[in-house]
Design an enzyme around this catalytic site. Structure first.
Site, PDB file in Angstrom:
ATOM      1  N   LYS A  57      72.931 109.445  48.118  1.00  0.00           N
ATOM      2  CA  LYS A  57      74.018 109.031  49.010  1.00  0.00           C
ATOM      3  C   LYS A  57      74.956 110.214  49.259  1.00  0.00           C
ATOM      4  O   LYS A  57      75.434 110.842  48.302  1.00  0.00           O
ATOM      5  CB  LYS A  57      74.798 107.901  48.326  1.00  0.00           C
ATOM      6  CG  LYS A  57      75.140 106.736  49.226  1.00  0.00           C
ATOM      7  CD  LYS A  57      75.695 105.599  48.377  1.00  0.00           C
ATOM      8  CE  LYS A  57      76.455 104.604  49.222  1.00  0.00           C
ATOM      9  NZ  LYS A  57      77.115 103.594  48.383  1.00  0.00           N
TER      10      LYS A  57
HETATM   11  O1  G3P Z   1      79.315 100.570  48.207  1.00  0.00           O
HETATM   12  C1  G3P Z   1      80.157 100.699  49.291  1.00  0.00           C
HETATM   13  C2  G3P Z   1      80.830  99.425  49.760  1.00  0.00           C
HETATM   14  O2  G3P Z   1      79.911  98.377  49.816  1.00  0.00           O
HETATM   15  C3  G3P Z   1      82.104  99.141  49.069  1.00  0.00           C
HETATM   16  O3  G3P Z   1      82.627  97.860  49.360  1.00  0.00           O
HETATM   17  O4  G3P Z   1      84.293  96.074  49.033  1.00  0.00           O
HETATM   18  O5  G3P Z   1      84.692  98.343  48.012  1.00  0.00           O
HETATM   19  O6  G3P Z   1      84.870  98.004  50.476  1.00  0.00           O
HETATM   20  P1  G3P Z   1      84.203  97.548  49.208  1.00  0.00           P
END
Ligand code: G3P
Length: 220
Positions: A83
């Site tokens: 990533k």
């Molecule tokens: O892994 C990246 C993403 O899915 C993070 O989600 O909820 O922290 O914005 P969030």
């Protein structure tokens, strides 16, 4: 649509994998740090639990450092997808690593223009963050719709991995918008099962069955 779990927690991954519906895993530095084990070690353990694409994110921010880190992560297991963040250095690293045959998930995507850059660099996945756009007053799902349309227009092979999904509705909407993959916390995957009419219907079925067969055992 593939379902990925957006967690580095081994118990959650075991529970999800046990249902037979988890196609892969996404992690990020925050999720890895939450588990307290070094990145490579945690990722190796994740690969033993889920047989599918496992995204492991570089923490280097400069191209020259991202390359060796990406190559190191890719060597951990054949299922690793490296990533890289959607920065100038990240896109340059994506282009180089992709040419070497290493699959790259470009993360922290917030515009269709950024998604175009990732596709041009040969990214395997693009990760647009739906929930974080909602957080600042935009409709995050519009971004998924734009990217899937643009990629279709030009036949880009990069797969759209809808990320930052925070609810079952997000998952359904991402599927309707044509995302190839939805990555979600364990809690959201678990919530997808729930409906009161499922519970009520099952209870009634079993009650009706028991009324006839509990007192009258089947001969044989
Ligand atoms: O892994 C990246 C993403 O899915 C993070 O989600 O909820 O922290 O914005 P969030």
């Amino acid at each position: 649509m593939k379902f990925f779990l957006d967690t580095a927690n081994l118990d959650e991954l075991k529970r999800g994998a046990n249902w037979g519906i988890v196609d892969g895993v996404t992690t990020n530095p925050t999720l890895i740090a939450r588990e307290g084990r070094p990145l490579d070690e945690q990722v190796r353990m994740i690969c033993d639990i889920v047989d599918g694409d496992i995204s492991a994110e570089v923490v280097a921010t400069e191209y020259s450092a991202m390359l060796p880190e990406g190559r190191r992560l890719a060597k951990i297991h054949k299922n690793i997808v490296v990533k890289c963040p959607l920065t100038r250095d990240g896109i340059k690293a994506t282009s180089t690593l992709s040419k070497e045959g290493i699959r790259v998930n470009v993360t922290l995507c917030f515009t269709a223009g950024q998604a175009l850059l990732a596709a041009k660099a040969g990214a395997y996945f693009i990760s647009p963050f739906v929930g974080r756009l909602d957080d600042i007053g935009y409709t995050g799902m519009d971004l998924i719709r734009s990217i899937t349309q643009i990629y279709r227009n030009y036949g880009f092979k990069t797969q759209v991995l809808a990320a930052s999904l925070r609810s079952p509705t997000h998952v359904i909407d991402a599927a309707q918008a044509g995302a190839h993959i939805g990555t979600m916390p364990f809690k959201v995957l678990d919530m997808l099962f729930n409906h009161p009419l499922t519970d009520k219907g099952l209870e009634q079925f079993l009650k009706d069955y028991a009324k006839v067969f509990q007192e009258t055992p089947v001969a044989g």
